[in-house]
Write a protein that holds these residues in place. Structure first.
Motif, mmCIF file in Angstrom:
data_model
loop_
_atom_site.group_PDB
_atom_site.id
_atom_site.type_symbol
_atom_site.label_atom_id
_atom_site.label_comp_id
_atom_site.label_asym_id
_atom_site.label_seq_id
_atom_site.Cartn_x
_atom_site.Cartn_y
_atom_site.Cartn_z
ATOM 1 N N MET A 57 0.893 -0.782 0.072
ATOM 2 C CA MET A 57 -0.016 -0.117 -0.116
ATOM 3 C C MET A 57 1.369 1.564 -0.376
ATOM 4 N N SER A 58 2.075 1.367 1.217
ATOM 5 C CA SER A 58 3.178 2.488 0.880
ATOM 6 C C SER A 58 3.167 2.690 -0.458
ATOM 7 N N SER A 59 3.872 1.473 -1.374
ATOM 8 C CA SER A 59 4.676 1.825 -2.862
ATOM 9 C C SER A 59 3.118 2.753 -2.942
ATOM 10 N N SER A 60 2.550 1.586 -3.946
ATOM 11 C CA SER A 60 1.232 2.326 -3.532
ATOM 12 C C SER A 60 0.597 3.347 -4.033
ATOM 13 N N HIS A 61 0.564 3.948 -2.476
ATOM 14 C CA HIS A 61 0.101 5.352 -2.426
ATOM 15 C C HIS A 61 1.975 6.462 -2.902
ATOM 16 N N VAL A 62 3.030 6.155 -3.356
ATOM 17 C CA VAL A 62 3.641 6.904 -3.379
ATOM 18 C C VAL A 62 4.244 7.396 -5.080
ATOM 19 N N THR A 63 3.444 5.977 -5.549
ATOM 20 C CA THR A 63 3.212 6.186 -6.863
ATOM 21 C C THR A 63 2.245 6.640 -7.460
ATOM 22 N N ASP A 64 1.224 6.506 -6.501
ATOM 23 C CA ASP A 64 -0.353 7.797 -6.893
ATOM 24 C C ASP A 64 0.130 9.413 -6.969
ATOM 25 N N ILE A 65 1.110 9.878 -6.124
ATOM 26 C CA ILE A 65 1.088 11.382 -5.741
ATOM 27 C C ILE A 65 2.468 11.636 -6.369
ATOM 28 N N ARG A 66 3.158 10.918 -6.899
ATOM 29 C CA ARG A 66 4.013 11.201 -8.119
ATOM 30 C C ARG A 66 3.454 11.953 -8.813
ATOM 31 N N GLU A 67 2.361 10.601 -9.489
ATOM 32 C CA GLU A 67 1.936 11.160 -10.345
ATOM 33 C C GLU A 67 1.074 12.719 -10.448
ATOM 34 N N LEU A 68 1.056 13.038 -9.116
ATOM 35 C CA LEU A 68 0.562 14.582 -9.459
ATOM 36 C C LEU A 68 1.487 15.632 -9.311
#
Length: 250
Positions: A114-125
């Motif tokens: 979940m932490s990896s997914s979260h970082v991936t998501d915010i990187r796109e912002l």
């Protein structure tokens, strides 16, 4: 056997141990025997990734749901291992000894994913620096782990409450079965007081455990959801306590 099958097997075994512990309490009450003995267990908590304090908090909450009190030795911000010292009934500690490794495996796997997914998501912002992303990953991970433990502990308390309710059927208050159920309930309630007394004897002077300052609302929400879904055999086990930090010299 796969990891998932192993966790399910362990969780079911812990549930059966809890049911057995309550049945034994009823039998001891019926025979007029002494309640379950109080003991102590040391459990090593890894500090890898700098998340040791969060892991301790999660496991202490879970142990408290079994009626155990806990102290911690070596709970620094370093990546080193630390020891959580649990005081509780023999039955509660036996169940925790079996269940805690399984819960830890599930918790760590979920937190990493979940932490990896979260970082991936915010990187796109927007264009975060590598340092900012790593800081956010750690905040998310720690909040996830703490909330995961809270959710598991909540489910354990709910399960115990259901077991106690089912141990005292309606309409048997004047029967031998009703008296036995009331006796078992009194023993289980008394366990909390006996554990507290023994804990105070063993650790009369403790420093208060400092909570971690970092917090991620997204991590906490995700950790709570995943904790409510963890494999506990469920549902699983036992009562109420707290945690403190041991001085290094103790």
């Amino acid at each position: 056997m796969t990891d998932a099958e192993s966790q399910a097997f362990t969780a079911k075994a812990a549930e059966l141990m809890t049911r057995h512990a309550i049945a034994e309490a009823e039998a001891r009450a019926e025979r007029g025997e002494e309640p379950d003995a109080i003991s102590r267990m040391d459990y090593t908590v890894p500090g890898v990734g700098g998340h040791g304090k969060a892991r301790v908090r999660a496991l202490a909450d879970i142990a408290a749901a079994y009626g155990c009190q806990s102290a911690v030795r070596g709970n620094t911000s370093e990546n080193t291992d630390r020891t959580i010292i649990l005081v509780g009934t023999v039955d509660a500690l036996d169940a925790l000894r079996m269940l805690m490794p399984s819960i830890s495996m599930q918790m760590e796997a979920s937190a990493k994913f979940m932490s990896s997914s979260h970082v991936t998501d915010i990187r796109e912002l927007r264009n975060y620096t590598r340092s900012e992303l790593e800081t956010e990953r750690k905040r998310y991970y720690r909040s996830f782990v703490r909330a995961y433990g809270q959710a598991v502990a909540e489910r354990i308390r709910e399960f115990r409450a259901r077991l106690q309710e089912s141990a005292a059927p309606e309409g048997v208050s004047g029967s031998a079965e009703g008296a036995r159920s009331r006796g078992a309930e009194l023993i289980l309630r008394d366990d909390v007081h006996r554990v507290n007394e023994e804990f105070q004897k063993q650790f009369p002077q403790l420093r208060k455990h400092r909570p971690e300052r970092t917090h991620s609302a997204a991590g906490a929400r995700a950790g709570y959801r995943r904790g409510r879904q963890a494999q506990l055999g469920l549902d699983t086990p036992l009562s109420s306590g707290g945690t403190s930090a041991l001085a290094e010299s103790d």
